[in-house]
Design an enzyme around this catalytic site. Sequence first.
Site, PDB file in Angstrom:
ATOM      1  N   CYS A   1     -11.534 -19.817  64.246  1.00  0.00           N
ATOM      2  CA  CYS A   1     -11.164 -21.119  64.806  1.00  0.00           C
ATOM      3  C   CYS A   1     -10.186 -21.830  63.886  1.00  0.00           C
ATOM      4  O   CYS A   1      -9.197 -22.403  64.338  1.00  0.00           O
ATOM      5  CB  CYS A   1     -12.407 -22.004  64.975  1.00  0.00           C
TER       6      CYS A   1
ATOM      7  N   CYS B   1     -33.510 -10.872  49.001  1.00  0.00           N
ATOM      8  CA  CYS B   1     -34.617  -9.913  49.054  1.00  0.00           C
ATOM      9  C   CYS B   1     -34.137  -8.530  48.631  1.00  0.00           C
ATOM     10  O   CYS B   1     -34.816  -7.833  47.874  1.00  0.00           O
ATOM     11  CB  CYS B   1     -35.180  -9.818  50.477  1.00  0.00           C
TER      12      CYS B   1
ATOM     13  N   CYS C   1     -11.844 -30.273  69.986  1.00  0.00           N
ATOM     14  CA  CYS C   1     -12.072 -29.378  71.120  1.00  0.00           C
ATOM     15  C   CYS C   1     -13.511 -29.462  71.590  1.00  0.00           C
ATOM     16  O   CYS C   1     -13.786 -29.659  72.764  1.00  0.00           O
ATOM     17  CB  CYS C   1     -11.754 -27.930  70.745  1.00  0.00           C
TER      18      CYS C   1
ATOM     19  N   ARG D   1     -16.573 -16.606  63.117  1.00  0.00           N
ATOM     20  CA  ARG D   1     -16.031 -17.425  64.189  1.00  0.00           C
ATOM     21  C   ARG D   1     -15.367 -18.688  63.635  1.00  0.00           C
ATOM     22  O   ARG D   1     -14.297 -19.073  64.067  1.00  0.00           O
ATOM     23  CB  ARG D   1     -17.127 -17.806  65.185  1.00  0.00           C
TER      24      ARG D   1
ATOM     25  N   CYS E   1     -37.837  -3.301  54.266  1.00  0.00           N
ATOM     26  CA  CYS E   1     -38.158  -4.694  54.614  1.00  0.00           C
ATOM     27  C   CYS E   1     -39.612  -4.758  55.077  1.00  0.00           C
ATOM     28  O   CYS E   1     -40.355  -5.679  54.728  1.00  0.00           O
ATOM     29  CB  CYS E   1     -37.267  -5.207  55.737  1.00  0.00           C
TER      30      CYS E   1
END
Lengths: 139, 281, 109
Positions: free
Chosen positions: B242, B134, B200, B238, B97
């Site tokens: 959920c 990349c 929520c 996540r 990189c």
Amino acid sequence: MEFTRRNAIAMGAGALLVAGLPLRASAATSDEAIAAFTGGAEVGTGDIKLTAPEIAENGNTVPIEVSSGSATEIMVLALGNPTPAVATFKFGKLAASRAASTRIRLAGTQDLVAIAKLEDGSFVQASSTVKVTIGGCGG
Amino acid sequence: MRKLTGAFLATLMATSIASADPVDDNLILNEETEIVTRTTAPAHLSDALDEVMSGWLFRGTETRAMQADDFDNPGMIFVEKALEAWDTAEGSEGKSCSSCHNEMDSMAGVKATYPKWNEAAGEVRTLQMQVNDCRINRMGAEAWKYDKGDAINMEAALSSVSRGLPVNVAIDGPAQSTWELGKELYYTRTGQLELSCANCHEDNYGNMIRADHLSQGQINGFPVYRLKNTKLNGAHSRFKGCIRDTRAETYSPGSAEFIALELYVASRGNGLSVEGPSVRN
Amino acid sequence: MASGVKPRVKVPKKATAGEAITIKTLISHKMESGQRKDDDGNAIPRSIINRFTCDFNGENVVDVKMEPAISTNPYFEFEALVPEAGEFKFTWYDDDGSVYEETKSIAIG
């Protein structure tokens, strides 16, 4: 030997005792650990401080701190864990303070105990109840 | 059925013991970098929320303290792993990189604008997608699996050098239709429990749901080191969790739905500081 | 050797002679407790770091016996006396026999 009713009851009670053991095992192991650490000496209160959260954000990683003015060794036990032993800190000559912080696992709401062996050979302990919440919606 | 579950939810909320407000505390990283954890809600959200708040404000004292120091923050171990990978040549082109991008520090500002529209590709991209582009096209290396070890570590590293900069994702122009899809997903009830993100995180933040202190569901702190699984977790993972918790069939990390949702949820935090890698429960 | 185990320590670069400094240590290690079960229901065997020591110029600062209740990525914070310039040596002992080490020098000034 003759299989009397007395024997049967005794065997039944014995079986119940065996079945009940897991509940007691934790207490027995903590007592053993404490006895091994103190050599059977009396444990009082005094120069030992245990800092732990009242409610642990998550039982997997609970920050705690033990500190003392004159301890040479501090043992930490989690009385409600499958095996109560957590860590034993031995302070060497170059320890600037008899204190240490770490992060531990608690299986559920329970009492945490810190027992210190002081320079004068006596033992003192402090305990703290930590509430460990389980589940929510955080998955 | 819908009425029943709504009533059930109302009962659940009503009988929950505590409603704990977010704390009044300031986050200063390493005693030098100020992190904005509360600010006026961005314009597109102003009819729903007055103020947007980082998830940091909803966690306990010890957890908040763990994030304030880069040594105490276990998420930084993974950032270090990524920094090594950053300098490691990989793939047919023999490049790392750093061959093109130089030091990781020079990437400051990048995380703050992602997800974003990529003109050449004609799509909205998340940071992990761009990294993979990349890897495949410029390094001749294999793509990293979405939200898995290498990818999430790198996202955390890229995020770490943007900490303190304001989240600023574009919601108009070519990204708009993706943003609209994300918004629709955010407000759509799913699953046996018929819950939407908003039920929520917009209607009930600050309340307790069982033992959890509900936050606004902001993602400025992602990737997150969770105490619960002692590793870094990505936003798509996540979202998946959920949705699974509403007992619905969930989408996959890297899916078009989650790309759209990530753009929308990120935009709800425009103005908050980039915080990742953060520490949460 | 367990894979991916990486020690990190935070020690000030210098201190005044006799000063007490704060040291923080972290090592990335799973600390497999022996309590977890795999998908087939079999217990995953214990594999933890069972001891951590810190010495300065050969003299002990702290010696910790660690049990499975120590969290993943074991963390310790403690204070050490710095009587003179020298080198801190940190050692972690793994159940599998591996030993991980890290050293940090400190100057007086």
